[in-house]
Design a protein around this motif. Structure first.
Motif, mmCIF file in Angstrom:
data_model
loop_
_atom_site.group_PDB
_atom_site.id
_atom_site.type_symbol
_atom_site.label_atom_id
_atom_site.label_comp_id
_atom_site.label_asym_id
_atom_site.label_seq_id
_atom_site.Cartn_x
_atom_site.Cartn_y
_atom_site.Cartn_z
ATOM 1 N N ASN A 125 0.831 -1.214 0.000
ATOM 2 C CA ASN A 125 0.000 0.000 0.000
ATOM 3 C C ASN A 125 0.859 1.255 0.000
ATOM 4 O OD1 ASN A 125 -2.535 -1.219 -0.061
ATOM 5 N ND2 ASN A 125 -2.577 -1.478 2.147
ATOM 6 N N THR A 167 2.274 2.328 -3.372
ATOM 7 C CA THR A 167 1.327 3.036 -4.233
ATOM 8 C C THR A 167 1.612 4.531 -4.258
ATOM 9 O OG1 THR A 167 -0.366 1.409 -3.750
ATOM 10 C CG2 THR A 167 -1.133 3.499 -4.628
ATOM 11 N N PHE A 168 1.897 5.128 -3.088
ATOM 12 C CA PHE A 168 2.161 6.570 -3.107
ATOM 13 C C PHE A 168 3.643 6.922 -3.125
ATOM 14 C CE2 PHE A 168 0.940 5.522 1.308
ATOM 15 C CZ PHE A 168 2.001 6.023 2.057
ATOM 16 N N THR A 169 4.523 6.078 -2.594
ATOM 17 C CA THR A 169 5.950 6.411 -2.638
ATOM 18 C C THR A 169 6.537 6.253 -4.043
ATOM 19 O OG1 THR A 169 6.595 4.179 -1.950
ATOM 20 C CG2 THR A 169 6.350 5.849 -0.205
ATOM 21 N N ASN A 189 4.771 7.250 -6.734
ATOM 22 C CA ASN A 189 4.071 8.220 -7.567
ATOM 23 C C ASN A 189 4.877 9.525 -7.653
ATOM 24 O OD1 ASN A 189 2.318 10.294 -8.495
ATOM 25 N ND2 ASN A 189 0.555 9.036 -7.940
ATOM 26 N N VAL A 233 3.242 12.592 -5.981
ATOM 27 C CA VAL A 233 3.210 12.606 -4.510
ATOM 28 C C VAL A 233 4.559 13.044 -3.946
ATOM 29 C CG1 VAL A 233 2.981 11.172 -2.430
ATOM 30 C CG2 VAL A 233 1.385 10.870 -4.332
ATOM 31 N N VAL A 269 -2.996 5.422 3.633
ATOM 32 C CA VAL A 269 -3.061 6.459 2.600
ATOM 33 C C VAL A 269 -1.926 7.478 2.686
ATOM 34 C CG1 VAL A 269 -5.561 6.201 2.340
ATOM 35 C CG2 VAL A 269 -4.649 7.924 3.932
ATOM 36 N N GLY A 270 -1.129 7.429 3.759
ATOM 37 C CA GLY A 270 -0.057 8.407 3.899
ATOM 38 C C GLY A 270 0.726 8.194 5.174
ATOM 39 N N ASP A 312 -1.347 10.089 -0.332
ATOM 40 C CA ASP A 312 -1.653 9.604 -1.679
ATOM 41 C C ASP A 312 -2.671 10.535 -2.352
ATOM 42 O OD1 ASP A 312 -1.529 7.966 -3.884
ATOM 43 O OD2 ASP A 312 -2.589 6.285 -2.961
#
Length: 191
Positions: A35, A38-40, A42, A45, A88-89, A110
């Motif tokens: 999970n 997903t944002f690291t 991007n 982000v 999510v973060g 995210d």
């Protein structure tokens, strides 16, 4: 006697779970790596953060292994932000000055969760914990001036703009940005 001499020593508790109206702030586990990737990974982000997008889930897993080991210290404050049961973060104390009763916060979230008040809610909860449970007197944060969402969070939680460091950030794309500095004092938070 000065204010600092009269202050009680800091009482470090490390990363403890915090529950807000919509969020659970908790310690990371190694199982969070998919999970978190997903944002690291991007580029949008991490655009204004110090690291390049993660290239693989294994990279994220290795980072999380070091973070989980870091929880052995009672001076590690590094929360996973969970919203509706999903990571999510993150929000972390990235610097501590025990002598001056101060610390510095950093965060990431995210993209699907931007502009929903999630980071503001998380930051308020962490600032409250750091002032009331640990005993910090000053909490600061900062960001590239182009990172509007981040400095708006700082303003929404009551931090005051203290200045701008010109041509401070040398970004991954080769650009040079200015850094906005913010902080809030415990006495301001209590009002």
């Amino acid at each position: 006697m000065t204010e600092h001499e009269a202050m009680k020593p800091l009482t470090h508790h490390g990363t403890q779970q915090i529950v807000t109206e919509r969020l659970t702030l908790r310690r990371f586990t190694i199982d969070d790596y998919k999970n978190m990737f997903t944002f690291t990974s991007n580029p949008e982000v991490v655009k204004y953060l110090s690291y390049k997008p993660h290239e693989s889930p294994e990279h994220t897993r290795t980072l999380l292994e070091s973070w989980v080991k870091g929880y052995k210290s009672d001076q590690t404050y590094n929360w996973a932000i969970e919203y509706n049961g999903k990571l999510v973060g993150s929000i972390s104390v990235v610097e501590i000055d025990n002598r001056c009763f101060s610390c510095h916060l950093g965060w990431q979230l995210d993209i699907p969760y931007w502009n929903k008040g999630i980071m503001t809610e998380a930051a308020k909860a962490v600032v409250d914990y750091l002032f009331n449970k640990v005993g910090f007197d000053r909490i600061s944060s900062g960001c590239d001036t182009r990172n509007i969402g981040s400095y708006r969070v700082m303003e929404k939680i009551g931090m005051k703009h203290e200045g701008t460091l010109r041509r401070f950030y040398h970004q991954k794309d080769g650009s040079i940005g200015d850094k906005r500095l913010y902080a809030i004092l415990k006495e301001e938070w209590q009002k």
